[in-house]
Design an enzyme around this catalytic site. Structure first.
Site, PDB file in Angstrom:
ATOM      1  N   LEU A 169       0.884  -1.159   0.000  1.00  0.00           N
ATOM      2  CA  LEU A 169       0.000   0.000   0.000  1.00  0.00           C
ATOM      3  C   LEU A 169       0.923   1.210   0.000  1.00  0.00           C
ATOM      4  O   LEU A 169       1.897   1.245   0.752  1.00  0.00           O
ATOM      5  CB  LEU A 169      -0.898   0.010   1.241  1.00  0.00           C
ATOM      6  CG  LEU A 169      -2.032  -1.018   1.274  1.00  0.00           C
ATOM      7  CD1 LEU A 169      -2.730  -0.997   2.629  1.00  0.00           C
ATOM      8  CD2 LEU A 169      -3.044  -0.755   0.148  1.00  0.00           C
ATOM      9  N   ASP A 170       0.632   2.211  -0.823  1.00  0.00           N
ATOM     10  CA  ASP A 170       1.544   3.341  -0.910  1.00  0.00           C
ATOM     11  C   ASP A 170       1.470   4.230   0.331  1.00  0.00           C
ATOM     12  O   ASP A 170       0.678   3.999   1.243  1.00  0.00           O
ATOM     13  CB  ASP A 170       1.319   4.134  -2.204  1.00  0.00           C
ATOM     14  CG  ASP A 170      -0.061   4.764  -2.298  1.00  0.00           C
ATOM     15  OD1 ASP A 170      -0.620   5.134  -1.242  1.00  0.00           O
ATOM     16  OD2 ASP A 170      -0.580   4.907  -3.425  1.00  0.00           O
ATOM     17  N   LEU A 171       2.307   5.240   0.370  1.00  0.00           N
ATOM     18  CA  LEU A 171       2.470   6.086   1.555  1.00  0.00           C
ATOM     19  C   LEU A 171       1.152   6.594   2.119  1.00  0.00           C
ATOM     20  O   LEU A 171       0.910   6.514   3.332  1.00  0.00           O
ATOM     21  CB  LEU A 171       3.375   7.281   1.208  1.00  0.00           C
ATOM     22  CG  LEU A 171       3.598   8.319   2.308  1.00  0.00           C
ATOM     23  CD1 LEU A 171       4.416   7.729   3.448  1.00  0.00           C
ATOM     24  CD2 LEU A 171       4.300   9.561   1.733  1.00  0.00           C
ATOM     25  N   SER A 192      -1.934   5.523   1.431  1.00  0.00           N
ATOM     26  CA  SER A 192      -3.028   4.559   1.482  1.00  0.00           C
ATOM     27  C   SER A 192      -3.027   3.861   2.830  1.00  0.00           C
ATOM     28  O   SER A 192      -2.025   3.800   3.522  1.00  0.00           O
ATOM     29  CB  SER A 192      -2.898   3.536   0.355  1.00  0.00           C
ATOM     30  OG  SER A 192      -2.982   4.172  -0.909  1.00  0.00           O
TER      31      SER A 192
END
Length: 319
Positions: free
Chosen positions: A142-144, A146
């Site tokens: 999951l990106d920063l 999210s």
């Protein structure tokens, strides 16, 4: 549990529903290089992944960096089989024997990157896991910015399997967007979409509610390419300002508080992974290192329970 939006939880919990030609100690089989199948041991990358150290791809990078040794000799190729009784180490720390495959649900907060170390010095998921967890790898990322459900496992082979689109497991998200969703464009995503030369497969997107200049959507996809939801929404005129993963296959975020992790019961894992898990467990290496690694330190003993502090952790280097 997130208190800002009641739909961040969707049910209570799914956790409830070789070698390089170096001399080997007497009596040990010689590790061999192979172009085809394996026998008398496992490929080094597979051993590292199965022990939850890293993915196979990351293992190859560690070898290229000179961080992996077999019986004290630094490896320079991943085309090595680790024979029974050999001592494999990373940064001088013996690799533990593989335990049974385990899986956790983790509620990732926004503001953490899903990587072992970050060149920019940002906080990572692995810096903030509960202390009682053993060393784990993530299944996907999951990106920063999210948040939501992130599956963690002590088995890199399981991670690799569940990340593959061929597994067919849907990933579902609650997505808040800025802009006015066009029902026709949302429906059109079911046929897939190409953005900047990258094709994304079918996506299910449904409008849940409108809140002023924002709207909440439920988005389901099966590929999970890099920043897929954000890029696809932008392509149809919507800006994502909050993204919460609420399920991955049969496993749900449930009522986990942010930063909490909960292990999925072994019985549930067997039900969901079936014959693959059974065969995988039967193939589990049973290495029992008797030799000492370079430096004279004894190999770490096998533990039947979690190892605190996510150790042994290789030194951190920028990816």
């Amino acid at each position: 549990m997130s208190k800002s939006d009641p739909k961040t939880t969707v049910g209570k919990t799914a956790g409830d529903p070789a070698a390089t030609g170096a001399a080997m100690p007497a009596g040990k089989p010689k590790a061999t290089f192979k172009d085809g199948g394996e026998k008398d041991g496992e490929r080094v990358a597979k051993v590292l992944a199965r022990a939850g150290m890293c993915s196979r791809r990351e293992a190859e990078r560690w070898i290229a960096e000179g961080r992996v040794a077999l019986d004290g000799k630094v490896l320079d190729t991943p085309a090595v089989v680790v024979p029974p009784g050999a001592v494999l180490s990373v940064d001088g720390v013996p690799v533990p024997e593989a335990e049974r495959t385990r899986l956790w649900r983790y509620h990732k907060p926004a503001g953490l990157v899903t990587t072992r170390s970050d060149p920019q010095g940002r906080q990572t998921v692995f810096d903030n896991l509960p202390a009682e967890l053993p060393r784990v790898v993530s299944i996907g990322r999951l990106d920063l910015n999210s948040e939501g459900l992130l599956l963690l496992t002590n088995d890199g082979e399981l991670s690799r399997r569940l990340e593959l689109p061929s597994t067919g497991w849907p990933r579902r998200y609650r997505v808040r967007v800025h802009g006015a969703p066009d029902p026709a464009k949302l429906a059109g995503l079911a046929k897939g979409i190409t953005v900047s030369g990258v094709h994304y497969g079918p996506i299910e997107a449904a409008l849940d509610k409108v809140q002023g200049a924002n709207a909440w959507l439920t988005v389901t996809l099966r590929e999970g390419k890099n920043r897929e939801v954000r890029k696809v929404m932008e392509a149809i005129g919507l800006n994502v300002n909050r993204l919460i993963r609420v399920s991955y296959g049969p496993f749900q975020l449930g009522i986990l508080e942010k930063g909490e992790a909960e292990e999925i019961k072994a019985s549930v894992l067997r039900d969901q992974l079936g014959r693959w898990l059974q065969a995988h467990e039967e193939e589990r290496p049973t290495r029992k290192p008797a030799a000492k690694p370079a430096g004279g330190k004894p190999a770490a003993a096998k533990s039947s329970g979690p190892k605190p502090g996510h150790a042994p952790a290789p030194r951190r280097r920028p990816a």
